[in-house]
Design a protein around this motif. Structure first.
Motif, PDB file in Angstrom:
ATOM      1  N   ASN A  89       0.816  -1.226   0.000  1.00 47.17           N
ATOM      2  CA  ASN A  89       0.000   0.000   0.000  1.00 47.17           C
ATOM      3  C   ASN A  89       0.843   1.267   0.000  1.00 47.17           C
ATOM      4  N   GLU A  90       2.140   1.135   0.128  1.00 49.28           N
ATOM      5  CA  GLU A  90       3.024   2.287   0.287  1.00 49.28           C
ATOM      6  C   GLU A  90       3.635   2.790  -1.020  1.00 49.28           C
ATOM      7  N   GLY A  91       3.428   2.110  -2.108  1.00 53.40           N
ATOM      8  CA  GLY A  91       4.089   2.512  -3.350  1.00 53.40           C
ATOM      9  C   GLY A  91       5.545   2.081  -3.322  1.00 53.40           C
ATOM     10  N   ALA A  92       6.417   2.923  -3.855  1.00 56.21           N
ATOM     11  CA  ALA A  92       7.850   2.606  -3.895  1.00 56.21           C
ATOM     12  C   ALA A  92       8.451   2.758  -2.498  1.00 56.21           C
ATOM     13  N   VAL A  93       8.959   1.668  -1.963  1.00 59.21           N
ATOM     14  CA  VAL A  93       9.540   1.657  -0.623  1.00 59.21           C
ATOM     15  C   VAL A  93      11.057   1.652  -0.739  1.00 59.21           C
ATOM     16  N   LYS A  94      11.702   2.544  -0.005  1.00 61.58           N
ATOM     17  CA  LYS A  94      13.163   2.571   0.062  1.00 61.58           C
ATOM     18  C   LYS A  94      13.602   1.772   1.291  1.00 61.58           C
ATOM     19  N   TYR A  95      14.802   1.234   1.232  1.00 63.65           N
ATOM     20  CA  TYR A  95      15.300   0.434   2.351  1.00 63.65           C
ATOM     21  C   TYR A  95      15.305   1.215   3.661  1.00 63.65           C
ATOM     22  N   GLU A  96      15.648   2.481   3.601  1.00 61.26           N
ATOM     23  CA  GLU A  96      15.701   3.255   4.848  1.00 61.26           C
ATOM     24  C   GLU A  96      14.330   3.438   5.484  1.00 61.26           C
ATOM     25  N   ASP A  97      13.262   3.141   4.741  1.00 59.52           N
ATOM     26  CA  ASP A  97      11.901   3.222   5.275  1.00 59.52           C
ATOM     27  C   ASP A  97      11.496   1.972   6.051  1.00 59.52           C
ATOM     28  N   ILE A  98      12.223   0.888   5.865  1.00 61.91           N
ATOM     29  CA  ILE A  98      11.827  -0.412   6.412  1.00 61.91           C
ATOM     30  C   ILE A  98      11.585  -0.391   7.929  1.00 61.91           C
ATOM     31  N   PRO A  99      12.475   0.156   8.760  1.00 60.60           N
ATOM     32  CA  PRO A  99      12.193   0.135  10.201  1.00 60.60           C
ATOM     33  C   PRO A  99      10.873   0.821  10.567  1.00 60.60           C
ATOM     34  N   ASN A 100      10.609   1.986   9.999  1.00 60.44           N
ATOM     35  CA  ASN A 100       9.361   2.687  10.307  1.00 60.44           C
ATOM     36  C   ASN A 100       8.144   1.948   9.771  1.00 60.44           C
ATOM     37  N   LEU A 101       8.279   1.337   8.598  1.00 62.19           N
ATOM     38  CA  LEU A 101       7.155   0.590   8.033  1.00 62.19           C
ATOM     39  C   LEU A 101       6.875  -0.683   8.830  1.00 62.19           C
ATOM     40  N   CYS A 102       7.914  -1.338   9.331  1.00 61.47           N
ATOM     41  CA  CYS A 102       7.701  -2.512  10.181  1.00 61.47           C
ATOM     42  C   CYS A 102       6.923  -2.125  11.432  1.00 61.47           C
ATOM     43  N   GLU A 103       7.242  -0.964  11.975  1.00 60.35           N
ATOM     44  CA  GLU A 103       6.499  -0.480  13.133  1.00 60.35           C
ATOM     45  C   GLU A 103       5.066  -0.114  12.749  1.00 60.35           C
ATOM     46  N   LYS A 104       4.897   0.589  11.652  1.00 60.68           N
ATOM     47  CA  LYS A 104       3.570   1.027  11.197  1.00 60.68           C
ATOM     48  C   LYS A 104       2.647  -0.159  10.944  1.00 60.68           C
ATOM     49  N   TYR A 105       3.173  -1.195  10.279  1.00 57.11           N
ATOM     50  CA  TYR A 105       2.362  -2.358   9.930  1.00 57.11           C
ATOM     51  C   TYR A 105       2.434  -3.461  10.981  1.00 57.11           C
ATOM     52  N   LYS A 106       3.055  -3.147  12.097  1.00 55.30           N
ATOM     53  CA  LYS A 106       3.161  -4.082  13.216  1.00 55.30           C
ATOM     54  C   LYS A 106       3.729  -5.441  12.782  1.00 55.30           C
ATOM     55  N   ILE A 107       4.805  -5.365  11.988  1.00 53.48           N
ATOM     56  CA  ILE A 107       5.516  -6.579  11.599  1.00 53.48           C
ATOM     57  C   ILE A 107       6.103  -7.160  12.879  1.00 53.48           C
ATOM     58  N   LYS A 108       5.784  -8.388  13.154  1.00 49.84           N
ATOM     59  CA  LYS A 108       6.153  -8.988  14.427  1.00 49.84           C
ATOM     60  C   LYS A 108       7.637  -9.272  14.519  1.00 49.84           C
ATOM     61  N   LYS A 109       8.157  -9.097  15.707  1.00 54.45           N
ATOM     62  CA  LYS A 109       9.542  -9.454  15.976  1.00 54.45           C
ATOM     63  C   LYS A 109       9.705 -10.959  15.838  1.00 54.45           C
ATOM     64  N   ASN A 110      10.891 -11.321  15.385  1.00 55.79           N
ATOM     65  CA  ASN A 110      11.304 -12.724  15.377  1.00 55.79           C
ATOM     66  C   ASN A 110      10.344 -13.627  14.609  1.00 55.79           C
ATOM     67  N   LEU A 111       9.666 -13.086  13.609  1.00 55.17           N
ATOM     68  CA  LEU A 111       8.734 -13.871  12.809  1.00 55.17           C
ATOM     69  C   LEU A 111       9.434 -14.309  11.534  1.00 55.17           C
ATOM     70  N   ILE A 112       9.516 -15.607  11.344  1.00 56.39           N
ATOM     71  CA  ILE A 112      10.132 -16.115  10.129  1.00 56.39           C
ATOM     72  C   ILE A 112       9.134 -17.010   9.420  1.00 56.39           C
ATOM     73  N   ASN A 113       8.637 -16.525   8.302  1.00 51.42           N
ATOM     74  CA  ASN A 113       7.809 -17.299   7.387  1.00 51.42           C
ATOM     75  C   ASN A 113       8.340 -17.033   5.992  1.00 51.42           C
ATOM     76  N   PRO A 114       9.432 -17.690   5.618  1.00 52.71           N
ATOM     77  CA  PRO A 114      10.039 -17.371   4.333  1.00 52.71           C
ATOM     78  C   PRO A 114       9.124 -17.663   3.163  1.00 52.71           C
ATOM     79  N   ASP A 115       9.231 -16.855   2.124  1.00 52.14           N
ATOM     80  CA  ASP A 115       8.475 -17.025   0.892  1.00 52.14           C
ATOM     81  C   ASP A 115       9.482 -17.165  -0.234  1.00 52.14           C
ATOM     82  N   TYR A 116       9.650 -18.379  -0.736  1.00 51.46           N
ATOM     83  CA  TYR A 116      10.662 -18.654  -1.751  1.00 51.46           C
ATOM     84  C   TYR A 116      10.130 -18.514  -3.162  1.00 51.46           C
ATOM     85  N   SER A 117       8.846 -18.233  -3.315  1.00 48.85           N
ATOM     86  CA  SER A 117       8.307 -18.087  -4.667  1.00 48.85           C
ATOM     87  C   SER A 117       8.855 -16.822  -5.292  1.00 48.85           C
ATOM     88  N   GLY A 118       9.055 -16.850  -6.574  1.00 50.76           N
ATOM     89  CA  GLY A 118       9.480 -15.619  -7.222  1.00 50.76           C
ATOM     90  C   GLY A 118      10.799 -15.621  -7.837  1.00 50.76           C
TER      91      GLY A 118
END
Length: 128
Positions: A99-128
């Motif tokens: 939903n954010e459009g073009a995301v830069k790497y430096e945005d990742i910490p704030n976006l993880c907080e905004k979207y409540k990306i859980k700590k220590n969550l590993i669900n790898p997605d190998y498709s692609g």
């Protein structure tokens, strides 16, 4: 407080650290040799910028989609850092922020907080 972003799911291995007043990044070829020495690449990158592993407060790692070997090795490396240094880590996917459009790497910490990306969550997605 140093934040490290690791993305080994794409064509290049990308590392970025974000401190209060500085952002630095580096890229490496995405190949088997570099996957096997990912922890050394990270350590060299930190030393070059006058930091060490104990300075890391948070690590953000791309869980895919993308290269199976890159994702597996980056997640293993981050898990080892967590076990040895008790460093918090977050596993994100750029799909998490569609939903954010073009995301830069430096945005990742704030976006993880905004979207409540859980700590220590590993669900790898190998498709692609």
């Amino acid at each position: 407080m140093i934040k490290l972003i690791i993305d080994a799911a794409k064509d290049k291995i990308f590392l970025m650290f974000i401190s209060d007043d500085n952002i630095q990044n580096v890229e490496h070829e995405n190949n088997k040799l570099n996957y096997e020495k990912l922890s050394m690449l990270i350590n060299d990158f930190l030393i070059k910028n006058k930091f060490n592993l104990k300075d890391l407060s948070q690590i953000y790692v791309n869980r895919g989609p993308g290269s199976f070997a890159g994702i597996r090795n980056s997640l293993s490396t981050v898990k080892a850092y967590h076990l040895t240094n008790d460093t918090d880590y977050y596993c994100f996917s750029f799909d998490d922020f569609s939903n954010e459009g073009a995301v830069k790497y430096e945005d990742i910490p704030n976006l993880c907080e905004k979207y409540k990306i859980k700590k220590n969550l590993i669900n790898p997605d190998y498709s692609g």
